[in-house]
Design a protein around this motif. Structure first.
Motif, PDB file in Angstrom:
ATOM      1  N   MET A   1       5.618  -0.789 -46.015  1.00  0.00           N
ATOM      2  CA  MET A   1       5.297  -2.179 -46.641  1.00  0.00           C
ATOM      3  C   MET A   1       3.943  -2.684 -46.063  1.00  0.00           C
ATOM      4  SD  MET A   1       6.972  -5.926 -45.912  1.00  0.00           S
ATOM      5  CE  MET A   1       5.844  -7.016 -45.390  1.00  0.00           C
ATOM      6  N   THR A   2       2.970  -3.220 -46.789  1.00  0.00           N
ATOM      7  CA  THR A   2       1.996  -3.665 -46.249  1.00  0.00           C
ATOM      8  C   THR A   2       1.528  -5.063 -46.804  1.00  0.00           C
ATOM      9  OG1 THR A   2       0.771  -1.639 -45.634  1.00  0.00           O
ATOM     10  CG2 THR A   2      -0.623  -3.532 -45.893  1.00  0.00           C
ATOM     11  N   LEU A   3       1.457  -6.200 -46.380  1.00  0.00           N
ATOM     12  CA  LEU A   3       1.368  -7.329 -46.969  1.00  0.00           C
ATOM     13  C   LEU A   3      -0.128  -7.830 -46.687  1.00  0.00           C
ATOM     14  CD1 LEU A   3       2.801  -9.753 -48.461  1.00  0.00           C
ATOM     15  CD2 LEU A   3       3.302 -10.677 -46.397  1.00  0.00           C
ATOM     16  N   SER A   4      -0.751  -8.083 -47.569  1.00  0.00           N
ATOM     17  CA  SER A   4      -2.285  -8.507 -47.605  1.00  0.00           C
ATOM     18  C   SER A   4      -2.431 -10.043 -47.678  1.00  0.00           C
ATOM     19  CB  SER A   4      -3.116  -7.551 -48.132  1.00  0.00           C
ATOM     20  OG  SER A   4      -3.181  -6.327 -47.824  1.00  0.00           O
ATOM     21  N   PHE A   5      -2.908 -10.648 -46.871  1.00  0.00           N
ATOM     22  CA  PHE A   5      -3.680 -12.056 -46.959  1.00  0.00           C
ATOM     23  C   PHE A   5      -5.057 -12.232 -46.549  1.00  0.00           C
ATOM     24  CE2 PHE A   5       0.886 -12.778 -46.034  1.00  0.00           C
ATOM     25  CZ  PHE A   5       1.195 -13.745 -47.186  1.00  0.00           C
ATOM     26  N   ILE A   6      -5.843 -13.340 -46.971  1.00  0.00           N
ATOM     27  CA  ILE A   6      -7.021 -13.082 -46.469  1.00  0.00           C
ATOM     28  C   ILE A   6      -7.390 -14.637 -45.543  1.00  0.00           C
ATOM     29  CG2 ILE A   6      -8.115 -12.252 -48.614  1.00  0.00           C
ATOM     30  CD1 ILE A   6      -8.688 -15.201 -49.591  1.00  0.00           C
ATOM     31  N   THR A   7      -8.709 -14.365 -44.687  1.00  0.00           N
ATOM     32  CA  THR A   7      -9.110 -15.402 -43.885  1.00  0.00           C
ATOM     33  C   THR A   7      -9.738 -16.495 -44.712  1.00  0.00           C
ATOM     34  OG1 THR A   7     -11.154 -14.437 -43.610  1.00  0.00           O
ATOM     35  CG2 THR A   7      -9.624 -13.881 -42.119  1.00  0.00           C
ATOM     36  N   GLY A   8      -9.721 -17.593 -44.058  1.00  0.00           N
ATOM     37  CA  GLY A   8      -9.978 -18.798 -44.930  1.00  0.00           C
ATOM     38  C   GLY A   8     -11.621 -19.011 -45.089  1.00  0.00           C
ATOM     39  N   GLY A   9     -12.366 -18.185 -44.706  1.00  0.00           N
ATOM     40  CA  GLY A   9     -13.895 -18.375 -44.794  1.00  0.00           C
ATOM     41  C   GLY A   9     -14.551 -19.492 -44.220  1.00  0.00           C
ATOM     42  N   THR A  10     -14.028 -19.833 -43.076  1.00  0.00           N
ATOM     43  CA  THR A  10     -14.741 -21.038 -42.437  1.00  0.00           C
ATOM     44  C   THR A  10     -15.826 -20.552 -41.642  1.00  0.00           C
ATOM     45  OG1 THR A  10     -12.696 -22.267 -41.947  1.00  0.00           O
ATOM     46  CG2 THR A  10     -14.286 -22.574 -40.567  1.00  0.00           C
ATOM     47  N   SER A  11     -16.109 -19.364 -41.244  1.00  0.00           N
ATOM     48  CA  SER A  11     -16.873 -18.604 -40.452  1.00  0.00           C
ATOM     49  C   SER A  11     -17.745 -17.609 -41.016  1.00  0.00           C
ATOM     50  CB  SER A  11     -16.681 -18.551 -39.131  1.00  0.00           C
ATOM     51  OG  SER A  11     -15.539 -17.372 -38.895  1.00  0.00           O
ATOM     52  N   GLY A  12     -17.434 -17.483 -42.364  1.00  0.00           N
ATOM     53  CA  GLY A  12     -18.207 -16.373 -43.413  1.00  0.00           C
ATOM     54  C   GLY A  12     -17.141 -16.066 -44.622  1.00  0.00           C
TER      55      GLY A  12
ATOM     56  N   ARG B   1      -4.010  -7.595 -42.891  1.00  0.00           N
ATOM     57  CA  ARG B   1      -2.864  -6.912 -43.206  1.00  0.00           C
ATOM     58  C   ARG B   1      -1.851  -6.964 -42.308  1.00  0.00           C
ATOM     59  NH1 ARG B   1      -7.714  -4.336 -45.217  1.00  0.00           N
ATOM     60  NH2 ARG B   1      -7.821  -4.170 -47.812  1.00  0.00           N
ATOM     61  N   TYR B   2      -0.478  -7.005 -42.830  1.00  0.00           N
ATOM     62  CA  TYR B   2       0.631  -7.180 -42.205  1.00  0.00           C
ATOM     63  C   TYR B   2       1.702  -5.882 -42.597  1.00  0.00           C
ATOM     64  CZ  TYR B   2      -0.711 -11.832 -40.934  1.00  0.00           C
ATOM     65  OH  TYR B   2      -1.294 -12.871 -40.323  1.00  0.00           O
ATOM     66  N   THR B   3       2.039  -5.200 -41.666  1.00  0.00           N
ATOM     67  CA  THR B   3       3.156  -4.415 -41.798  1.00  0.00           C
ATOM     68  C   THR B   3       4.614  -5.493 -41.667  1.00  0.00           C
ATOM     69  OG1 THR B   3       3.536  -3.921 -39.267  1.00  0.00           O
ATOM     70  CG2 THR B   3       2.183  -2.519 -40.643  1.00  0.00           C
ATOM     71  N   LYS B   4       5.640  -4.941 -42.039  1.00  0.00           N
ATOM     72  CA  LYS B   4       6.840  -5.530 -42.056  1.00  0.00           C
ATOM     73  C   LYS B   4       6.980  -6.268 -40.450  1.00  0.00           C
ATOM     74  CE  LYS B   4      12.041  -5.526 -42.864  1.00  0.00           C
ATOM     75  NZ  LYS B   4      13.035  -4.654 -43.591  1.00  0.00           N
ATOM     76  N   GLU B   5       7.102  -5.103 -39.425  1.00  0.00           N
ATOM     77  CA  GLU B   5       7.249  -5.450 -38.158  1.00  0.00           C
ATOM     78  C   GLU B   5       6.350  -6.639 -37.754  1.00  0.00           C
ATOM     79  OE1 GLU B   5       8.969  -1.888 -39.085  1.00  0.00           O
ATOM     80  OE2 GLU B   5       6.938  -2.593 -39.476  1.00  0.00           O
ATOM     81  N   ARG B   6       4.841  -6.588 -38.263  1.00  0.00           N
ATOM     82  CA  ARG B   6       3.943  -7.490 -37.572  1.00  0.00           C
ATOM     83  C   ARG B   6       4.414  -8.876 -38.360  1.00  0.00           C
ATOM     84  NH1 ARG B   6      -2.329  -8.259 -39.175  1.00  0.00           N
ATOM     85  NH2 ARG B   6      -2.769  -9.896 -37.515  1.00  0.00           N
ATOM     86  N   TRP B   7       4.656  -8.963 -39.616  1.00  0.00           N
ATOM     87  CA  TRP B   7       4.888 -10.156 -40.208  1.00  0.00           C
ATOM     88  C   TRP B   7       6.187 -10.790 -39.557  1.00  0.00           C
ATOM     89  CZ3 TRP B   7       2.523 -13.349 -43.176  1.00  0.00           C
ATOM     90  CH2 TRP B   7       3.316 -14.332 -43.747  1.00  0.00           C
ATOM     91  N   LEU B   8       7.138 -10.050 -39.401  1.00  0.00           N
ATOM     92  CA  LEU B   8       8.550 -10.616 -38.827  1.00  0.00           C
ATOM     93  C   LEU B   8       8.191 -11.240 -37.406  1.00  0.00           C
ATOM     94  CD1 LEU B   8      11.179  -8.248 -39.672  1.00  0.00           C
ATOM     95  CD2 LEU B   8      10.772 -10.322 -40.699  1.00  0.00           C
TER      96      LEU B   8
ATOM     97  N   ARG C   1      -0.040  -3.849 -31.142  1.00  0.00           N
ATOM     98  CA  ARG C   1      -1.231  -3.318 -32.408  1.00  0.00           C
ATOM     99  C   ARG C   1      -2.283  -2.215 -31.923  1.00  0.00           C
ATOM    100  NH1 ARG C   1      -3.720  -7.694 -35.414  1.00  0.00           N
ATOM    101  NH2 ARG C   1      -4.361  -6.159 -36.980  1.00  0.00           N
ATOM    102  N   GLY C   2      -2.084  -2.168 -30.579  1.00  0.00           N
ATOM    103  CA  GLY C   2      -3.298  -1.382 -29.724  1.00  0.00           C
ATOM    104  C   GLY C   2      -3.898  -2.161 -28.668  1.00  0.00           C
ATOM    105  N   ARG C   3      -5.248  -1.607 -28.231  1.00  0.00           N
ATOM    106  CA  ARG C   3      -5.896  -2.303 -27.174  1.00  0.00           C
ATOM    107  C   ARG C   3      -7.143  -2.970 -27.748  1.00  0.00           C
ATOM    108  NH1 ARG C   3      -5.842   2.482 -22.433  1.00  0.00           N
ATOM    109  NH2 ARG C   3      -3.394   2.564 -22.255  1.00  0.00           N
ATOM    110  N   GLU C   4      -7.185  -2.990 -28.886  1.00  0.00           N
ATOM    111  CA  GLU C   4      -8.328  -3.980 -29.491  1.00  0.00           C
ATOM    112  C   GLU C   4      -8.609  -5.384 -29.142  1.00  0.00           C
ATOM    113  OE1 GLU C   4     -10.823  -4.678 -33.722  1.00  0.00           O
ATOM    114  OE2 GLU C   4      -9.137  -3.485 -33.727  1.00  0.00           O
ATOM    115  N   TRP C   5      -9.656  -5.889 -28.555  1.00  0.00           N
ATOM    116  CA  TRP C   5      -9.607  -7.351 -28.658  1.00  0.00           C
ATOM    117  C   TRP C   5     -10.076  -8.158 -29.695  1.00  0.00           C
ATOM    118  CZ3 TRP C   5      -7.801  -9.881 -24.240  1.00  0.00           C
ATOM    119  CH2 TRP C   5      -7.255  -9.245 -23.076  1.00  0.00           C
ATOM    120  N   HIS C   6      -9.516  -9.226 -29.987  1.00  0.00           N
ATOM    121  CA  HIS C   6     -10.212 -10.149 -31.017  1.00  0.00           C
ATOM    122  C   HIS C   6     -11.163 -11.395 -30.554  1.00  0.00           C
ATOM    123  CE1 HIS C   6     -10.603 -12.345 -34.779  1.00  0.00           C
ATOM    124  NE2 HIS C   6     -10.225 -13.137 -34.316  1.00  0.00           N
TER     125      HIS C   6
END
Length: 354
Positions: free
Chosen positions: A1-12, A18-25, A204-209
């Motif tokens: 399962m992949t659930l997709s939403f979008i960002t709000g566009g405040t900065s672009g 995208r969310y897997t079931k585990e990430r969404w929970l 989700r890994g070692r990536e920094w946001h």
């Protein structure tokens, strides 16, 4: 399962999240623990006035509250005031989760009887979606006579911190790793340091946001942090900057400095792009300071010397300071946010945040 939403566009332009079931929970669980810390439980009646799909914020709020056994009404943003008044009379919420500025606008559109009934039953407002400004906090407290607390997060990771008993002091959740980006160098969260907040979700890994938010690290004794994590204060976004054709730029920091020095309640830079040049409007809501548009214009040009030079040279087509009559004079995004800087093309109806 992949659930997709979008960002709000405040900065672009909006991006997919995208969310897997585990990430969404997981993000729902983080939000639920925040709500517990705010006192929400089975006896709560929670009104969620956030946008729903295609954005995730409303969904996470109402699922988080529902997992706690609360009664939840996800009302969204689109109901007419008359309809909303009748529904709120029946639901009688004890908690409202909403964007602060939008909630203040909605409350003022309700019938006086409904406003009074809400003031009687609402115990807590939890704001999210944009930085809670002090005039908005004061207005919500005046209208609802209740506690107002802010939740901080970003679309890519959802909720990251909740405000404690002291206004402006945020408690970071313990679910992620954090660091600061200061002058291009990453640093630990040391008390007294200010920089861009970066977050890593190790599951989700070692990536920094990079959140794009400038934060100050506060001493732990500043407030009652339930998790023993660092406390932060949000200073503003670092990526809300509009650049003009000659290379000059105006950023959110300059607008925040203007609101402070000129004693304004709110300032928004509205930029209309066209092939013939940029037209700029500085929309101002008056506070306790300057009340003359020409004086505000002089203050702005003193703060933004490269912009003033570009305007004098004719690189910017037009610049006007306007005093707002009401909140409708400020430009909003589709998610009902009110950024400090908004740009649009000259084609009617199209606009985006800087």
């Amino acid at each position: 399962m992949t659930l997709s939403f979008i960002t709000g566009g405040t900065s672009g332009f909006p991006k997919f999240v995208r969310y897997t079931k585990e990430r969404w929970l997981r993000v729902v669980d983080v939000k639920a623990r925040m709500l517990v810390e705010a006192g929400i439980g089975p006896s709560s009646r929670v009104l969620v006035m956030h946008p729903m799909a295609p954005w995730s914020i409303g969904q996470v709020f109402f699922e988080g509250a529902a997992t706690l056994g609360a009664q939840v009404f996800p009302v969204g943003l689109s109901l007419r005031a008359a309809t909303l008044s009748r529904l709120l009379d029946d639901f009688a919420p004890t908690v409202i989760c909403a964007g602060g500025r939008n909630l203040a606008r909605v409350l003022q559109s309700l019938e006086l009887r409904s406003q009074q009934e809400l003031a009687r039953c609402v115990e807590l407002v939890l704001t999210a979606g944009e930085l809670l400004e002090q005039d908005v906090r004061a207005e919500l407290r005046r209208l609802l006579e209740c506690d107002v607390r802010d939740i901080y997060g970003c679309a890519e990771l959802d909720a990251l911190a909740i405000e404690g008993a002291s206004a402006g002091i945020m408690h970071l959740v313990p679910d992620y790793q954090y660091r600061l980006l200061v002058d291009g160098t990453t640093e630990a969260l040391v008390v007294g340091r200010c920089g861009q907040l970066e977050v890593c979700d190790q599951q989700r890994g070692r990536e920094w946001h990079n959140t794009g938010d400038q934060v100050m690290i506060l001493a732990p004794e500043c407030s009652d942090n339930p998790w023993g994590t660092p406390n932060i204060r949000i200073e503003g976004r670092t990526d809300l900057v509009v650049a003009f054709g000659d290379g000059c730029a105006v950023g959110q920091r300059q607008l925040l400095e203007l609101t402070t020095t000129a004693g304004l309640s709110k300032a928004q830079l509205q930029v209309t792009r066209s092939p013939k040049g940029d037209s700029v409007v500085l929309m101002c809501s008056l506070g306790t300071g300057l009340s003359d548009a020409q004086a505000i214009e002089r203050q702005f040009l003193d703060l933004c010397t490269d912009f003033a030079d570009a305007l004098q040279a004719g690189c910017i087509k037009a610049f006007t300071v306007r005093l707002a009559d009401d909140s409708s004079d400020f430009w909003d995004t589709e998610r009902s946010k009110t950024p400090d800087i908004v740009t649009r093309m000259s084609t009617p109806g199209s606009h985006s945040s800087a």
